[in-house]
Design an enzyme around this catalytic site. Sequence first.
Site, short mmCIF file in Angstrom:
data_model
loop_
_atom_site.label_atom_id
_atom_site.label_comp_id
_atom_site.label_asym_id
_atom_site.label_seq_id
_atom_site.Cartn_x
_atom_site.Cartn_y
_atom_site.Cartn_z
N CYS A 121 -16.30 1.59 0.90
CA CYS A 121 -15.30 0.87 1.28
C CYS A 121 -14.82 1.17 2.70
O CYS A 121 -14.00 0.21 3.35
CB CYS A 121 -14.02 1.10 0.30
SG CYS A 121 -13.18 2.79 0.39
N ARG B 208 0.96 -1.31 -0.10
CA ARG B 208 0.10 0.28 -0.06
C ARG B 208 0.87 1.18 0.22
O ARG B 208 1.66 1.50 0.84
CB ARG B 208 -0.84 -0.04 1.32
CG ARG B 208 -1.60 1.26 1.46
CD ARG B 208 -2.80 1.29 2.32
NE ARG B 208 -3.86 0.77 1.87
CZ ARG B 208 -5.28 0.66 2.33
NH1 ARG B 208 -5.41 1.53 3.55
NH2 ARG B 208 -6.16 0.15 1.84
N HIS C 22 -7.29 0.69 -6.33
CA HIS C 22 -7.74 -0.24 -5.12
C HIS C 22 -8.39 -1.45 -5.39
O HIS C 22 -9.47 -1.61 -5.25
CB HIS C 22 -8.59 0.83 -4.14
CG HIS C 22 -8.41 -0.05 -2.75
ND1 HIS C 22 -7.51 -1.09 -2.42
CD2 HIS C 22 -8.96 0.44 -1.51
CE1 HIS C 22 -7.90 -1.26 -0.99
NE2 HIS C 22 -8.60 -0.59 -0.59
N GLN D 9 -10.07 -3.81 -3.17
CA GLN D 9 -11.62 -3.68 -2.69
C GLN D 9 -12.85 -3.87 -3.65
O GLN D 9 -13.69 -4.19 -3.23
CB GLN D 9 -11.51 -1.99 -2.44
CG GLN D 9 -12.95 -1.52 -1.63
CD GLN D 9 -13.18 -2.06 -0.32
OE1 GLN D 9 -12.37 -1.82 0.61
NE2 GLN D 9 -14.22 -2.71 -0.13
N1 NVA Z 1 -9.88 6.43 -1.58
C1 NVA Z 1 -9.49 6.26 -0.06
C2 NVA Z 1 -9.62 4.80 0.06
C3 NVA Z 1 -9.28 4.27 1.43
C4 NVA Z 1 -9.65 2.94 1.73
C5 NVA Z 1 -8.02 6.62 0.01
O1 NVA Z 1 -7.27 6.58 -0.89
O2 NVA Z 1 -7.48 7.24 1.14
N1 CP Z 2 -11.28 -0.08 2.65
C1 CP Z 2 -9.77 -0.15 3.02
O1 CP Z 2 -8.98 -0.43 2.19
O2 CP Z 2 -9.88 0.29 4.47
P1 CP Z 2 -8.35 0.25 5.04
O3 CP Z 2 -7.71 1.63 4.70
O4 CP Z 2 -8.85 0.46 6.46
O5 CP Z 2 -7.28 -0.76 4.84
#
Ligand code: NVA
Ligand code: CP
Length: 302
Positions: free
Chosen positions: A259, A104, A131, A134
């Site tokens: 999500c 990540r 992502h 998800q």
């Molecule tokens: N769009 C959000 C998703 C978090 C799971 C982010 O990138 O922070």
């Molecule tokens: N939806 C998701 O990826 O959650 P986290 O940021 O908690 O991993």
Amino acid sequence: MSNQHFLTLQDIAPQDLDALIDRAITLKAAHRAGEASPQFPGSVMAMIFAKSSTRTRVSFEAGMAQMGGHAMFLSPGDTQLGRGEPIEDSARVISSMVDIVMIRTFGHDIVERFAANSSVPVINALTDDFHPCQLLADMQTYREHRGSIRGKTVCWLGDGNNMCHSYINAARQFDFKLHIACPEGFEPRADLLENNSDRVRVFHEAQSAVEGCSLLVTDVWASMGQEEEQARRAAAMAPFQLNATLLAAAEPDALYMHCLPAHRGEEISAELMDSPATIIWDEAENRLHAQKALIEYLLKTA
Ligand code: NVA
Ligand code: CP
């Protein structure tokens, strides 16, 4: 190196994605029945997190343990990655010691460069652009509640962000139409829109975008790394809040997803978040089952 990676949904063929969702549903039933499935004893996953996480970390770590393996949490603060060791060198070394890697991070090029230098499969666990994990959970959740999503119309509400980009990819891989309702200036990447113009349409107004839709989806208005833009984004995106009024304008049996983490009263109303009818908690739990199916697919294909 020619490993099977999962950097975007396009890395797995549509028929394999369908089979993977079926397998996730089977693994979920087995887990619920208390049946152990330790098919990867001694396997190790490296989990590299340059951004925060609850669901992703817990689901991958629990999933590896349930399959008889182990997951190792690596943050930039504790590794040489945070002190500037090149991604390519890190990939070479880390992949020589583990069986699978999950990352990540910020730029999508980082997971691409890691994968290009990895001798084991690499999973994108969120970048600024995509992502895909998800989407596996979301597609499993839709299938569990409504059957196939093929031919349906989905509406994405709010920011044209990494989740929105993965919904565009999912529209192609799972064969549905996608309406994107966002303010001007917050559209998703132009190349993704262009390449999928046969199935993706952008609206700058929410009410007409949700008409005919079987699934409404939203996400935070300021993603990780955009915290200082929160106020400007909230002002622009307020008309795109996922709430009961919009849900009533969609198909009568429409579902809605998020999500998580969510901000009640911003991108989604508290009423919908806390409704007893919501499937958002199933969606979150399905990260575990879908990713176990993904790990199985990647380790067996590797
Ligand atoms: N769009 C959000 C998703 C978090 C799971 C982010 O990138 O922070
Ligand atoms: N939806 C998701 O990826 O959650 P986290 O940021 O908690 O991993």
